[in-house]
Design a protein around this motif. Sequence first.
Motif, PDB file in Angstrom:
ATOM      1  N   THR A 269       0.688  -1.261  -0.071  1.00 37.51           N
ATOM      2  CA  THR A 269       0.070   0.118  -0.035  1.00 37.51           C
ATOM      3  C   THR A 269       0.884   1.403  -0.127  1.00 37.51           C
ATOM      4  OG1 THR A 269      -0.235   0.480   2.472  1.00 37.51           O
ATOM      5  CG2 THR A 269      -1.650  -1.293   1.533  1.00 37.51           C
TER       6      THR A 269
ATOM      7  N   ALA B 257      -8.611   1.524  -5.242  1.00 35.48           N
ATOM      8  CA  ALA B 257      -8.997   2.521  -4.119  1.00 35.48           C
ATOM      9  C   ALA B 257      -9.539   3.901  -4.648  1.00 35.48           C
ATOM     10  CB  ALA B 257      -7.958   2.524  -2.885  1.00 35.48           C
ATOM     11  N   SER B 258      -8.548   4.436  -4.985  1.00 28.10           N
ATOM     12  CA  SER B 258      -8.697   5.805  -5.692  1.00 28.10           C
ATOM     13  C   SER B 258      -7.782   6.016  -6.570  1.00 28.10           C
ATOM     14  CB  SER B 258      -8.850   6.795  -4.423  1.00 28.10           C
ATOM     15  OG  SER B 258      -7.445   7.066  -4.214  1.00 28.10           O
TER      16      SER B 258
ATOM     17  N   SER C 182     -14.258  -2.421   2.821  1.00 27.69           N
ATOM     18  CA  SER C 182     -14.235  -1.120   3.446  1.00 27.69           C
ATOM     19  C   SER C 182     -13.325  -1.397   4.558  1.00 27.69           C
ATOM     20  CB  SER C 182     -15.400  -0.522   3.333  1.00 27.69           C
ATOM     21  OG  SER C 182     -15.907  -0.071   2.332  1.00 27.69           O
TER      22      SER C 182
ATOM     23  N   TRP D 102      -3.964   6.410  -5.550  1.00 30.17           N
ATOM     24  CA  TRP D 102      -3.374   5.151  -4.976  1.00 30.17           C
ATOM     25  C   TRP D 102      -2.126   4.922  -6.023  1.00 30.17           C
ATOM     26  CZ3 TRP D 102      -5.174   1.636  -1.175  1.00 30.17           C
ATOM     27  CH2 TRP D 102      -4.236   0.524  -0.801  1.00 30.17           C
TER      28      TRP D 102
ATOM     29  N   LEU E  85     -10.342   3.397   3.525  1.00 34.83           N
ATOM     30  CA  LEU E  85     -10.329   3.064   2.125  1.00 34.83           C
ATOM     31  C   LEU E  85     -11.679   2.061   1.868  1.00 34.83           C
ATOM     32  CD1 LEU E  85      -6.582   2.211   1.696  1.00 34.83           C
ATOM     33  CD2 LEU E  85      -7.861   4.184   0.844  1.00 34.83           C
TER      34      LEU E  85
END
Length: 102
Positions: free
Chosen positions: A13, A86-87, A59, A90, A66
């Motif tokens: 991550t 995730a977005s 979630s 990321w 996230l």
Amino acid sequence: MSVEGTWNLVIATPIGRQQAVLRLFMQDGALHDVATGEAEEVPLTGLECHGDRLTWRQSITKPMRLHLAFDVTVTQDALAWRPPTASPRWPRPSAPSTAAPT
């Protein structure tokens, strides 16, 4: 191929590698789950298995809030996937995410 069992996940991550445990089991003819992370246990939604492909959404709130979507390829002794979505912010991880059965 069965995905049932307990899988140790290591997810790359933006804030470092995160560890989680994913337990998949059959109950009443349907695939169910328990996902446990560093500080919380979260349900998976949309859990589906088609051949060697496993998909789900979850979630989390720790270590940060996230909403993730996973698209996983299953082999006998490993789960392989691209970084969870995730977005747009990321970044691509520098180390791969991995999973192994326990």
